[in-house]
Design an enzyme around this catalytic site. Sequence first.
Site, PDB file in Angstrom:
ATOM      1  NE  ARG A  95      -3.427   2.572   2.536  1.00 11.88           N
ATOM      2  CZ  ARG A  95      -4.409   2.840   3.386  1.00 11.88           C
ATOM      3  NH1 ARG A  95      -4.833   1.925   4.233  1.00 11.88           N
ATOM      4  NH2 ARG A  95      -4.987   4.025   3.400  1.00 11.88           N
ATOM      5  CG  ASN A 149     -11.271  -1.398  -0.205  1.00 10.50           C
ATOM      6  OD1 ASN A 149     -12.307  -1.272  -0.825  1.00 10.50           O
ATOM      7  ND2 ASN A 149     -11.072  -0.837   0.980  1.00 10.50           N
ATOM      8  CB  CYS A 171     -18.077  -0.555   0.286  1.00 14.89           C
ATOM      9  SG  CYS A 171     -16.940   0.772   0.766  1.00 14.89           S
ATOM     10  CG  ASP A 172     -16.170   0.015   5.923  1.00 13.09           C
ATOM     11  OD1 ASP A 172     -15.759   0.482   4.838  1.00 13.09           O
ATOM     12  OD2 ASP A 172     -15.454  -0.093   6.922  1.00 13.09           O
ATOM     13  CG  HIS A 202     -14.336   3.718  -2.312  1.00 16.05           C
ATOM     14  ND1 HIS A 202     -13.042   3.330  -2.001  1.00 16.05           N
ATOM     15  CD2 HIS A 202     -15.108   3.244  -1.305  1.00 16.05           C
ATOM     16  CE1 HIS A 202     -13.052   2.661  -0.856  1.00 16.05           C
ATOM     17  NE2 HIS A 202     -14.290   2.599  -0.428  1.00 16.05           N
ATOM     18  CE1 TYR A 267     -11.564   6.015  -0.270  1.00 15.62           C
ATOM     19  CE2 TYR A 267     -13.745   6.007   0.727  1.00 15.62           C
ATOM     20  CZ  TYR A 267     -12.420   5.610   0.740  1.00 15.62           C
ATOM     21  OH  TYR A 267     -11.951   4.820   1.758  1.00 15.62           O
ATOM     22  NE  ARG A 287      -5.615   6.185   6.720  1.00 14.59           N
ATOM     23  CZ  ARG A 287      -5.910   6.263   7.995  1.00 14.59           C
ATOM     24  NH1 ARG A 287      -5.341   7.189   8.752  1.00 14.59           N
ATOM     25  NH2 ARG A 287      -6.770   5.451   8.551  1.00 14.59           N
TER      26      ARG A 287
END
Length: 445
Positions: A95, A149, A171-172, A202, A267, A287
Amino acid sequence: MNNKKYSVTVAGGGSTFTPGIVLMLLENMDRFPIRSIKFYDNDAKRQETVAKACEIYLKENAPEIEFAYTTDPETAFTDIDFVLAHIRVGKYAMREKDEKIPLKYGVLGQETCGPGGIAYGMRSIGGVIEILDYMEQYSPDAWMLNYSNPAAIVAEATRRLRPDSKILNICDMPIDLEEKMAHMCGLKSRKEMQVGYYGLNHFGWWHKIHDKDGNDLMPQIKEHVAVNGFADALSDTNQHVDASWRETFTKVKDVYAVDPSTIPNTYLKYYLYPDYVVEHSNKEYTRANEVIDGREKHVFGICNDIIEKGTSKGVEGFEADAHATYIVDLACALAENTNERFLLIVENEGAIENFDRTAMVEIPCIVGRNGYEKICQGAIPQFQKGLMEQQVSVEKLTVEAWIEGNYNKLWQAITLSKTVPSARVAKLILDDLIEANKEYWPELH
């Protein structure tokens, strides 16, 4: 309600979110009784730390539940009713590369949006398909609830590669935002609202929100969003409280201003204000670094504390992921035929009447024992339609590139992303991402 007890496998057993999921399951045993919980992960060492802590907690609080953790697919996926999948192929080390490589070229680096999201999607497709195949081999009647994701790319891949599989992609993020909107209106829960929503994962908009009595809540919510975005509803008990998330929730006011007839998903800031995001990004500390230094250390610290003490009693911070109760809600809807409404990522097939029928769109659906029924959202405005057509093409080209091992289609996908300024920059980013993802992507030609 029947008297059946359910067996659940958590795919991604080493995730920092797994303890919260387990405790959330325990808190909802009255409506979703559990007989067995199993963890599955291909990183045995990482999973062991989380699993040993959860094992101690379960023995102290729910000794009747069978518990196991394993890296063996047959053990993990035999005799189960549900798979809860939240895998991260490449973990946070990859990531970090997803976020930092685009930033080298003045393009935003984000987990699920832009080139970083495409890179993550290219890693995730194979992992999710593998888990789905294991489930179908060893427990063909089970359902997979996938919230790995980037959900949009994963959903398109499962549509293409496993069209008949029993998988729901969810998706939360909309759940979290709906809780914030309910708070703005003085409601106890998002479940006191009924929403109209359309988009891609998103990448969506609320166009109708009513309370149980049919009162229109949109004007009240818009008053808040126009001034403070979703920041009005933030508190120290919210899941996302890091500075980067607070800024994201606040920035929604500027996204909202582009189309005040709807309420946007957070998003969308990455697509409508990419220059702003780049200007406010730290190329050396993204992040991913926040999570590694924050949540990762926190959760694994708690797990190690429990293991060292041999008890979870008196250990603070081991707590249920409260807003993830939507996972139990969804499992209950399938198991108990509750016909509850959820936002799901499903094949459009006319639910948004003026949009690609094969697109995997995020819309409200009614869920019961036999799966879901889509709730039509009608025709959408030209602005949203144009944005969605561009983004869905990014997602489809990414999946085609993975299936075919096609370099040019992945270059096209990155070029089409609204976050990328040119094909030249797209190629520079792609070539760096290929080098970084040698262990994870199919070979491109």
